[in-house]
Enzyme design. Structure first.
Site, PDB file in Angstrom:
ATOM      1  CB  CYS A 295      25.734 -21.073  62.240  1.00 21.02           C
ATOM      2  SG  CYS A 295      24.486 -22.306  62.676  1.00 21.02           S
TER       3      CYS A 295
ATOM      4  CB  CYS B  39      20.932 -21.021  61.733  1.00 20.02           C
ATOM      5  SG  CYS B  39      22.649 -21.567  61.772  1.00 20.02           S
TER       6      CYS B  39
ATOM      7  CE  LYS C 219      16.639 -19.187  61.790  1.00 25.81           C
ATOM      8  NZ  LYS C 219      17.220 -18.881  60.477  1.00 25.81           N
TER       9      LYS C 219
ATOM     10  CE1 TYR D 243      18.844 -17.499  56.170  1.00 19.50           C
ATOM     11  CE2 TYR D 243      19.357 -17.131  53.857  1.00 19.50           C
ATOM     12  CZ  TYR D 243      19.766 -17.277  55.157  1.00 19.50           C
ATOM     13  OH  TYR D 243      21.103 -17.208  55.465  1.00 19.50           O
TER      14      TYR D 243
ATOM     15  CD  GLU E 125      14.662 -18.045  58.539  1.00 20.93           C
ATOM     16  OE1 GLU E 125      14.757 -19.232  58.163  1.00 20.93           O
ATOM     17  OE2 GLU E 125      15.653 -17.381  58.915  1.00 20.93           O
TER      18      GLU E 125
ATOM     19  CG  HIS F 283      -3.959 -42.016  59.375  1.00 20.01           C
ATOM     20  ND1 HIS F 283      -4.208 -40.895  58.602  1.00 20.01           N
ATOM     21  CD2 HIS F 283      -5.086 -42.239  60.098  1.00 20.01           C
ATOM     22  CE1 HIS F 283      -5.431 -40.469  58.848  1.00 20.01           C
ATOM     23  NE2 HIS F 283      -5.989 -41.280  59.758  1.00 20.01           N
TER      24      HIS F 283
ATOM     25  CD  GLU G 155      -1.692 -39.694  56.789  1.00 25.50           C
ATOM     26  OE1 GLU G 155      -2.042 -40.815  56.341  1.00 25.50           O
ATOM     27  OE2 GLU G 155      -2.234 -39.152  57.767  1.00 25.50           O
TER      28      GLU G 155
END
Length: 450
Positions: free
Chosen positions: A45, A50, A53, A180, A184, A439, A444
Site C-alpha cells: 500500500c 494505493c 497510485k 480495479y 485505475e 444543497h 444530497e
C-alpha cells in the site's frame, strides 16, 4: 508480558499495513515484538500500491481540471506536463511515509530486521543473515504480488510495481485485466496522454461491483478514448526492431505498443517462508488458510492481510492485524467482520460501493426495492462535459432496510465512507428520507432518491 522461554513474544514476517499494525498494538499490550521485512517498511500500500497510485490519480485529474476551468473564466496558457517531476515527487513522499512507519515501530520498541525470514522450526525463525531467533507466536503478513500471465514473451511486460518508476510515459500502452488496478491505471495513463487499450479474458469489468456502475464506467471510458478488447488472452509478445512490442491475442488483431502492463490479479507471497516445515495448510491458490481469528491450523502461527484468502484491501489487513493483537496479547478476543466492507475504484470517474449489488440482493432476499439517481454533476454542466453520475440504493423489500449503496461520479469514495456507516448500522430508506439535504452537493442525492 515477558518472553521467558522465547526471545520474543511475537515475531512478524512482513512489515506491510497489517504486520505493522499487529506489531504496534501487540507491543502496546506489553509484548516483546520483532518484525522482519526484506524490502521496505509499509508494504504494498505505502510503497507500490494505493498511496502512490492515489497521488498519480490526483495528478491525472488536473488534465480535465485544466480543460474545464476555462468554462469557469480561467485562462491557462503554456500548460505542460512533466511526468518525471510527478514521479519523483511521489517517490519522495513514499520515502517520507516509509520513514514514518519505521519510526512508529521504533517508538514502540519493536525490533526491526531488514532482511528475509523463514520458519525453520515450531517456534524458530531464521534470518537471511544466518541468525536464528525464537518466538512464542509467529504472524505471517507477507502480502501478495502481481500475477504475471504465462505466454511467450511475457517477461517483456511490466506490472503496477514498475509503473511507478517509468523513465518516460509510453505513447501507447496495453493493460491486461478487468479489475480495479487495470481500470485505475487506464484512467491515469489516458489523462497523461497515453493511448490506452485494455484487454480482458472475459467480457466483464470489475465483476464484484454492480453492473449499472460498470456499464457506466465502460461507456465513459470509451468516450474518453480508452479502447477495450474483451474475451482476449495473450498468445505471444515480441520485441520489434523499433523497440515497440507486438502483442498477439485471441479473438482480436495484433496490436503494437510501447508498453504492456499486467493487472491480472495478485498471488499470495507464501513461497520460501518455511510453511511446509511448520505444517501450515495452504489453499488452492497458495493462500494461507485461517480461522475467523486469523489463526492457521498451527495454534501459535497466525496470518493476516493479502497472504490469506479473504479481502485484499489495506484497511481490512489493518483491522485483521489489530484484531490479532487484541486477541492474542490484549485478552480481548476479536474477529473481523468481513461483510459489508466499503470499497472504491479510483478510476476516472471513481466508483464506490458498500453492501450487496442488485443481483446479489435479489438472489439473497428475493424481493428488493431499487432507488437511483442518474444526473450530471453541476461542475460538468458548466464545463460542457456530458459525463453523468449514477447513485443506486438497494433495499430489502420486506422492511426497507438498506443493503447496498453504489455510486459512480465525482467524490464517490469520499461520500461512500459516511454512507457505509449507515448501511453497516442497518438504517432504512426512511432514515435517509428524514435527513435534510446539503444543497447543492452530489451527496444530497442520497437523501433525495426516488
Amino acid at each position: 508480558m515477558s518472553a521467558d522461554k522465547y526471545e520474543y513474544d511475537l515475531f512478524t514476517i512482513g512489515a506491510g499495513s497489517g504486520g505493522v499494525r499487529a506489531c504496534r498494538v501487540a507491543a502496546a499490550h506489553g509484548a516483546k515484538v520483532a518484525v522482519a521485512e526484506e524490502h521496505r517498511i509499509g508494504g504494498t500500500c505505502v510503497i507500490r500500491g494505493c498511496v502512490p497510485k492515489k497521488m498519480l490519480v490526483y495528478g491525472a485529474h488536473f488534465a480535465e481540471d485544466l480543460e474545464d476551468c476555462q468554462s469557469f473564466g480561467w485562462n491557462i496558457e503554456g500548460k505542460s506536463f512533466d511526468w518525471v517531476k510527478l514521479r519523483d515527487n511521489v517517490m519522495a513522499d513514499v520515502d517520507r511515509i516509509n520513514g514514518v512507519y519505521r519510526k512508529t515501530l521504533e517508538s514502540h520498541d519493536v525490533t526491526i530486521f531488514d532482511e528475509r525470514a523463514e520458519i525453520v522450526g515450531p517456534h524458530e525463525i531464521k534470518l537471511a543473515s544466518g541468525k536464528t531467533v525464537t518466538a512464542k507466536y509467529i504472524l505471517i503478513a507477507t502480502g501478495a504480488r502481481p500475477h504475471i500471465p504465462g505466454c511467450s514473451g511475457g517477461e517483456l511486460g511490466i506490472t503496477s510495481n514498475e509503473a511507478f518508476h517509468l523513465d518516460e510515459l509510453p505513447k501507447r500502452i496495453l493493460i491486461a485485466g478487468g479489475g480495479y488496478i487495470a481500470n485505475e491505471f487506464a484512467g491515469i495513463f489516458n489523462e497523461f496522454g497515453t493511448k490506452v487499450t485494455i484487454i480482458n479474458r472475459t467480457d466483464t469489468l470489475l465483476r464484484s461491483y454492480d453492473q449499472s456502475l460498470t456499464d457506466r464506467l465502460l461507456q465513459i471510458s470509451v468516450k474518453k478514448g480508452i479502447d477495450f478488447r474483451f474475451n482476449a488472452e495473450f498468445e505471444n509478445i515480441k520485441q520489434l526492431d523499433n523497440g515497440c512490442l507486438r502483442v498477439c491475442m485471441s479473438n482480436h488483431d495484433p496490436i503494437e505498443v510501447e508498453a504492456v502492463m499486467y493487472a491480472t490479479g495478485r498471488v499470495p507471497n507464501t513461497e520460501g517462508l518455511g510453511l511446509e516445515t511448520a505444517g501450515i495448510e495452504l489453499g488452492e491458490k497458495g493462500e494461507i488458510k485461517v480461522d475467523r481469528f486469523s489463526k492457521t491450523n498451527v495454534d501459535h502461527i497466525y496470518a493476516v492481510g493479502d497472504v490469506t484468502a479473504r479481502v485484499q484491501l489495506t484497511p481490512v489487513a489493518i483491522r485483521e492485524g489489530q484484531a490479532f493483537a487484541d486477541t492474542v496479547f490484549g485478552d480481548k478476543p476479536t474477529a473481523v467482520d468481513h461483510s459489508c466492507i466499503p470499497s472504491a475504484v479510483f478510476s476516472h470517474p471513481p466508483i464506490a460501493a458498500v453492501g450487496m449489488t442488485e443481483g446479489e440482493a435479489k438472489n439473497a432476499l428475493g424481493q428488493v426495492k431499487v432507488y437511483q439517481s442518474d444526473f450530471r454533476a453541476m461542475k460538468n454542466v458548466v464545463a460542457g462535459r456530458e459525463e453523468r453520475s449514477l447513485i443506486k440504493m438497494i433495499c430489502d423489500g420486506a422492511n426497507d432496510k438498506i443493503v447496498g449503496i453504489h455510486m459512480i461520479g465525482p467524490e464517490a469514495p469520499e461520500i461512500m465512507q459516511a454512507a457505509a456507516v449507515a448501511v453497516k448500522a442497518g438504517m432504512t430508506k426512511a432514515d435517509f428520507d428524514a435527513t435534510t439535504a446539503i444543497h447543492p452537493t452530489v451527496a444530497e442525492e442520497l437523501v433525495l432518491l426516488k
